[in-house]
Design a protein around this motif. Structure first.
Motif, short mmCIF file in Angstrom:
data_model
loop_
_atom_site.label_atom_id
_atom_site.label_comp_id
_atom_site.label_asym_id
_atom_site.label_seq_id
_atom_site.Cartn_x
_atom_site.Cartn_y
_atom_site.Cartn_z
N ASP A 65 0.92 -0.97 -0.23
CA ASP A 65 -0.14 0.03 0.54
C ASP A 65 0.64 1.66 0.48
O ASP A 65 0.63 2.19 -0.57
CB ASP A 65 -0.87 0.00 1.25
N GLU A 66 1.81 1.32 0.72
CA GLU A 66 2.74 1.98 0.82
C GLU A 66 3.53 3.09 -0.53
O GLU A 66 4.02 4.11 -1.15
CB GLU A 66 3.97 2.09 2.11
N GLU A 67 3.39 2.01 -1.48
CA GLU A 67 3.93 1.57 -2.75
C GLU A 67 3.47 2.43 -3.74
O GLU A 67 4.17 2.63 -4.61
CB GLU A 67 5.13 1.37 -3.13
N TRP A 68 1.65 2.23 -3.92
CA TRP A 68 0.72 2.14 -4.68
C TRP A 68 0.62 3.51 -4.68
O TRP A 68 0.48 4.83 -3.94
CB TRP A 68 0.05 0.95 -4.12
N GLU A 69 1.05 3.96 -6.46
CA GLU A 69 -0.21 5.02 -7.00
C GLU A 69 -1.46 5.08 -7.00
O GLU A 69 -0.75 4.46 -8.57
CB GLU A 69 1.73 5.60 -6.79
N ASP A 70 -1.45 5.93 -6.93
CA ASP A 70 -3.06 6.61 -7.98
C ASP A 70 -2.96 7.02 -9.08
O ASP A 70 -2.68 8.66 -8.41
CB ASP A 70 -4.33 6.13 -7.04
N ARG A 71 -2.49 6.90 -9.55
CA ARG A 71 -2.07 8.00 -11.16
C ARG A 71 -2.68 7.65 -12.82
O ARG A 71 -3.41 6.24 -12.74
CB ARG A 71 -1.19 8.08 -11.33
N GLU A 72 -3.38 8.42 -13.26
CA GLU A 72 -3.68 8.34 -14.65
C GLU A 72 -2.00 7.73 -15.80
O GLU A 72 -1.83 8.52 -15.12
CB GLU A 72 -4.74 9.14 -15.07
N GLN A 73 -3.11 7.18 -16.30
CA GLN A 73 -1.91 6.68 -17.11
C GLN A 73 -2.22 6.52 -18.84
O GLN A 73 -3.84 6.47 -19.01
CB GLN A 73 -0.74 5.46 -16.92
N THR A 74 -1.38 6.07 -19.49
CA THR A 74 -1.61 5.58 -21.30
C THR A 74 -2.28 4.07 -20.83
O THR A 74 -1.14 3.48 -20.50
CB THR A 74 -1.31 5.77 -22.44
N LEU A 75 -3.19 3.57 -21.26
CA LEU A 75 -3.74 2.17 -21.17
C LEU A 75 -4.02 1.60 -22.39
O LEU A 75 -4.54 2.22 -23.13
CB LEU A 75 -4.43 2.14 -19.75
N PHE A 76 -3.79 0.22 -22.53
CA PHE A 76 -4.00 -0.54 -23.13
C PHE A 76 -5.07 -1.28 -22.96
O PHE A 76 -5.02 -2.08 -22.09
CB PHE A 76 -2.58 -1.66 -23.91
N ARG A 77 -6.06 -1.74 -23.36
CA ARG A 77 -7.61 -2.61 -23.46
C ARG A 77 -6.97 -3.90 -23.38
O ARG A 77 -7.83 -4.63 -24.87
CB ARG A 77 -8.73 -1.89 -24.60
N SER A 78 -5.85 -4.37 -23.53
CA SER A 78 -6.19 -5.53 -23.43
C SER A 78 -6.86 -6.26 -22.35
O SER A 78 -6.74 -8.10 -22.92
CB SER A 78 -4.71 -5.89 -22.27
N THR A 79 -7.86 -5.91 -21.67
CA THR A 79 -8.62 -7.05 -21.16
C THR A 79 -10.24 -7.83 -22.58
O THR A 79 -10.54 -9.04 -22.15
CB THR A 79 -9.38 -6.35 -20.05
N GLU A 80 -9.65 -6.72 -24.07
CA GLU A 80 -11.01 -6.61 -24.55
C GLU A 80 -10.33 -8.35 -25.65
O GLU A 80 -11.31 -9.12 -26.23
CB GLU A 80 -10.86 -5.83 -25.50
N TYR A 81 -9.18 -8.12 -25.25
CA TYR A 81 -8.47 -9.39 -25.61
C TYR A 81 -8.55 -10.83 -24.47
O TYR A 81 -7.85 -12.09 -24.36
CB TYR A 81 -6.96 -9.98 -26.62
N GLY A 82 -9.32 -10.40 -23.61
CA GLY A 82 -9.07 -11.55 -22.37
C GLY A 82 -8.25 -11.42 -20.98
O GLY A 82 -8.21 -12.11 -20.12
N ASP A 83 -6.92 -10.59 -21.23
CA ASP A 83 -6.18 -10.46 -19.98
C ASP A 83 -7.03 -10.48 -18.39
O ASP A 83 -7.78 -9.32 -18.81
CB ASP A 83 -5.53 -9.10 -21.14
N GLU A 84 -6.20 -9.93 -17.55
CA GLU A 84 -6.69 -9.76 -16.35
C GLU A 84 -6.75 -8.93 -16.06
O GLU A 84 -7.78 -8.13 -15.26
CB GLU A 84 -6.17 -10.97 -15.53
N ALA A 85 -6.35 -7.59 -16.66
CA ALA A 85 -5.93 -5.86 -16.57
C ALA A 85 -6.16 -5.53 -17.67
O ALA A 85 -4.90 -6.26 -18.57
CB ALA A 85 -5.00 -6.04 -14.87
N ASP A 86 -6.05 -4.34 -17.62
CA ASP A 86 -5.52 -3.70 -18.98
C ASP A 86 -4.42 -3.23 -18.38
O ASP A 86 -3.32 -3.36 -17.30
CB ASP A 86 -6.47 -2.46 -18.49
N ARG A 87 -3.57 -2.92 -19.65
CA ARG A 87 -1.71 -2.74 -19.57
C ARG A 87 -1.24 -1.06 -19.58
O ARG A 87 -1.27 -0.27 -20.48
CB ARG A 87 -1.11 -3.96 -20.07
N ALA A 88 -0.71 -0.87 -18.77
CA ALA A 88 -0.36 0.29 -18.96
C ALA A 88 0.88 0.48 -19.93
O ALA A 88 1.70 0.33 -19.66
CB ALA A 88 0.41 1.59 -17.43
N LEU A 89 0.68 1.95 -20.44
CA LEU A 89 2.00 1.74 -21.42
C LEU A 89 2.53 2.50 -22.03
O LEU A 89 3.86 3.39 -22.27
CB LEU A 89 1.61 1.89 -23.50
N MET A 90 2.08 3.86 -20.86
CA MET A 90 2.83 5.46 -20.63
C MET A 90 2.45 5.74 -18.69
O MET A 90 1.24 5.78 -18.66
CB MET A 90 2.86 6.68 -21.41
#
Length: 604
Positions: free
Chosen positions: A300-325
């Motif tokens: 929790d102490e290292e987690w930073e909730d921030r806006e990023q550029t994301l790839f919709r990986s979940t549309e292809y069955g991945d468990e989460a979308d993935r950050a690119l930037m």
């Protein structure tokens, strides 16, 4: 000559004949009709599944189709018998002279027997090894290196246009650690007492010569330079010194890549390939700005909730979308992999194969999602959402990910400990120098890649049936010895393939001889199937079985002199048997070449 393809063609002609006679309806799909080796050789030479796979579409009982097909095939001059077994399998026996034609075909094609155009020259990229350029290769890299190289050989032999590629991870944090480690050795080379290597840096002695070379080239000029200035310079310097080390280690295993692709090159120069790849995905509606949920187990102490550029990986069955930037505009590590595969596609590859270590399994879903998105393909999953396969399908190109499991190395009953950071790892060169590249390569392929492999130094050096590489190479050497002895026994006897091809092969009538021919006949089909499945271990298994059959037949000759190759009073029979031995030797040589293993003419 591919016996299976030839007989399959006969079956298809017979099925077409049944359609003309209205025994079978028109419009049937014959794609799944196959001719294979029967599980039990006593059942026949070949088996066919046609009746079983066509029954439903034809609206007939499998056995009725099999009976009609058997009658049709009985008219073929090469077919001795066609017998229906069980619910509708068809077992075929072929004339002996049909099998004799296999021997002539092998002798005619030489070590190119088994090569095919299955791949139809499709451009194929096999990326393997791709270890961080932070030191010499260790044995943990060995299995993936051998697997990837043998797979590339196999695909090329089956008619694919293959590129062997190494992806140099020269843009991540590990190479910065390398640069700092080299800079420490640089200071040491200038006479500074550096003491114990700090935790987090590479302590291996292999970096001492790199530090000394840096000191020789730059003298003390870098000592008082800020890190942000010397780090890029030292990083490039270190990579330029270590990559030849890695290439030399791979060369010890007869592995040479066609392309060494730099990760850093993706963002160098005018063309930012990472940006181009993201733009391509954005045009497909697969990029958005957003926040990701905290990963499970993240501090929790290292987690930073921030806006990023994301790839919709979940549309292809991945468990989460993935950050690119990241929020600061810098690219993620994953973004580099996206751009790398985008670049492969732009280079025109139709098939891409990545060889991963078992520790990278978790990375597979996002890479499949990436290539599926870039190619318009799909990632198949079962009803529970789990991946059916580790490859994409249906797109303009495809990606197949092969995973090689761990190698456990044993010596004196104790496993070796490997730690690249601790400087106590076992190098690939250590293993090759001790047992030779042939033993390393064959044993790394004598298990399915996903199975854990125990590499026992004692086993891979003993001369026995329990050592597969010795057993196969000994079969090749034994064949060479037989041919040498035949030339000595009969003055003027030429045992070269072109000459013995003219022998009277009708003299080869013993069941053991015909069994060896049938096994050799299976080689082209074996190669094609292994290439399609991306499974080079099939070749290793086949060679061992072929060698075993040869050794067993040879042993029969010890008890039954009339079965020996050299018959002092029968030159014609000796020549015919030499033709069989020469053809078997060629198949062994060809298969060993696919695996990248030597085919010795004699064993010490």
């Amino acid at each position: 000559m591919d016996v299976f393809a030839e007989v399959e063609a006969k079956v298809l002609d017979a099925l077409a004949g049944l359609q003309k006679k209205n025994v079978l309806p028109q419009g049937l799909d014959f794609a799944n009709v196959a001719v294979e080796q029967p599980r039990d050789p006593a059942h026949g030479d070949l088996a066919c599944n046609a009746a079983m796979v066509l029954a439903k579409a034809a609206g007939k009982k499998p056995r009725d189709i099999a009976d009609a097909l058997a009658a049709e095939l009985q008219a073929d001059a090469d077919v001795v018998s066609a017998e229906v077994a069980g619910p509708g399998f068809l077992n075929l026996r072929l004339r002996a002279d049909f099998w004799h034609g296999v021997v002539r075909a092998i002798l005619s094609r030489g070590t190119r027997y088994g090569a095919s155009d299955v791949g139809k020259r499709a451009r194929t990229n096999v990326e393997y090894v791709s270890a961080n350029p932070t030191g010499p290769m260790h044995v943990g890299h060995c299995r993936g290196a051998v697997f990837g190289d043998a797979l590339a050989n196999l695909l090329a032999f089956a008619g694919y246009d293959v590129t062997r590629e190494y992806y140099i991870n020269d843009a991540g944090g590990q190479v910065d650690v390398l640069a700092r480690s080299v800079f420490l050795r640089y200071r040491e080379a200038l006479g500074e007492a550096i003491g114990e290597i700090p935790e987090g840096l590479y302590p291996g002695d292999y970096l001492k010569p790199v530090g000394e070379a840096l000191a020789k080239e730059h003298g003390p000029s870098l000592i008082n330079v800020p890190e942000e200035r010397w780090l890029p310079l030292v990083r490039t310097f270190a990579i330029d010194r270590i990559m030849p080390m890695i290439k030399n280690d791979l060369a010890a295993l007869n592995i040479k890549h066609d392309v060494f692709f730099s990760e850093a090159s993706l963002t160098k120069g005018e063309a930012d390939k990472v940006s181009a790849a993201i733009a391509d995905l954005r045009a497909r509606g697969l990029i958005y700005e957003g926040r990701l949920e905290k990963p499970k187990g993240h501090d929790d102490e290292e987690w930073e909730d921030r806006e990023q550029t994301l790839f919709r990986s979940t549309e292809y069955g991945d468990e989460a979308d993935r950050a690119l930037m990241k929020a600061d505009g810098s690219y993620t590590y994953f973004a580099g992999d996206v751009a790398y595969h985008y670049d492969k596609l732009n280079r025109g590859y139709r098939h891409m194969i990545n060889v991963f270590g078992a520790d990278h399994i978790g990375y597979i879903p996002r890479m499949l999602a990436t290539v599926a998105a870039l190619t318009g393909g799909t990632v198949e999953r079962d009803a529970k959402g789990k991946l059916k396969h580790w490859h994409t399908t249906g797109g303009s190109a495809d990606l197949d990910i092969k995973v090689v499991n761990l190698v456990k190395l044993y010596k004196n009953g104790e496993p070796y400990k490997m730690s690249k950071r601790a400087g106590t790892f076992v190098t690939l060169r250590d293993v090759v120098d001790e047992v030779g590249s042939d033993a390393v390569r064959f044993m790394m392929l004598y298990r399915k890649e996903l199975e854990q492999l125990d590499f026992d130094f004692a086993k891979v050096t003993e001369q026995s049936k329990d050592n597969p590489v010795f057993y196969v190479q000994y079969a090749h050497a034994r064949a060479a010895s037989v041919l040498r002895n035949a030339r000595e026994a009969f003055s003027g006897l030429d045992t070269t393939p072109g000459s013995v091809a003219g022998a009277d092969l009708a003299l080869l009538t013993d069941p053991g001889e015909l069994d060896l021919i049938r096994r050799c006949a299976h080689y082209p089909s074996l190669i094609a199937g292994a290439a399609r499945a991306h499974e080079p271990h099939r070749v290793a298994f086949y060679l061992y079985d072929l060698a075993s059959a040869f050794h067993s037949h040879w042993t029969r000759g010890n008890d039954l002199p009339q079965l020996r190759v050299i018959q002092q009073d029968d030159r014609a029979l000796t020549a015919a048997r030499c033709a069989l031995v020469a053809s078997l030797q060629l198949v062994l040589s060809s298969g060993l070449a696919v695996l990248g293993v030597g085919a010795p003419e004699a064993m010490r």
